[in-house]
Design a protein around this motif. Structure first.
Motif, PDB file in Angstrom:
ATOM      1  N   THR A  18       0.808  -1.222   0.000  1.00 58.04           N
ATOM      2  CA  THR A  18       0.000   0.000   0.000  1.00 58.04           C
ATOM      3  C   THR A  18       0.843   1.275   0.000  1.00 58.04           C
ATOM      4  O   THR A  18       0.293   2.366  -0.099  1.00 58.04           O
ATOM      5  N   GLU A  20       3.066   4.267  -1.292  1.00 54.48           N
ATOM      6  CA  GLU A  20       3.146   5.010  -2.541  1.00 54.48           C
ATOM      7  C   GLU A  20       4.605   5.135  -2.982  1.00 54.48           C
ATOM      8  O   GLU A  20       5.511   5.080  -2.170  1.00 54.48           O
ATOM      9  N   ARG A  23       7.899   6.806  -1.021  1.00 49.60           N
ATOM     10  CA  ARG A  23       7.801   6.693   0.438  1.00 49.60           C
ATOM     11  C   ARG A  23       8.791   5.660   0.970  1.00 49.60           C
ATOM     12  O   ARG A  23       9.131   4.701   0.294  1.00 49.60           O
ATOM     13  N   ARG A  56       6.148   1.958  -9.331  1.00 50.81           N
ATOM     14  CA  ARG A  56       5.097   0.956  -9.464  1.00 50.81           C
ATOM     15  C   ARG A  56       4.787   0.827 -10.948  1.00 50.81           C
ATOM     16  O   ARG A  56       4.807   1.814 -11.674  1.00 50.81           O
TER      17      ARG A  56
END
Length: 89
Positions: A18, A20, A23, A56
């Motif tokens: 989870t 981002e 981070r 991602r």
């Protein structure tokens, strides 16, 4: 709960999947079935290790991580098994 310099705080853990991009967090728990857990630990995903999400894929899977001086790509389903404590931005 953890104690730090006379203060008590509750660590808010969340799944690595989870986090981002950009981070950072510290790994606190590595779960999953025995084979997956062993594989993740052998890859260096140990409790106490600092990790950051670099990128991602367009649909969120896989996730490119940076830890221990190298890049590692994990499937989102594998990253779900890792609980982290998010670091302040």
């Amino acid at each position: 709960m953890k104690k730090q310099k006379g203060c008590i705080y509750i660590a808010m853990l969340r799944q690595l999947s989870t986090l981002e991009a950009g981070r950072s967090a510290v790994i606190r728990e590595v779960g999953g079935d025995e084979m997956l857990r062993r594989r993740l630990l052998e890859l260096g995903l140990l409790p106490g290790t600092a990790v950051s999400v670099r990128k991602r894929a367009p649909f969120g899977d896989p996730i490119l991580l940076r830890l221990r001086g190298f890049d590692l790509t994990l499937r989102a389903s594998e990253a779900e098994k890792i609980r982290v404590e998010v670091q302040a931005p």
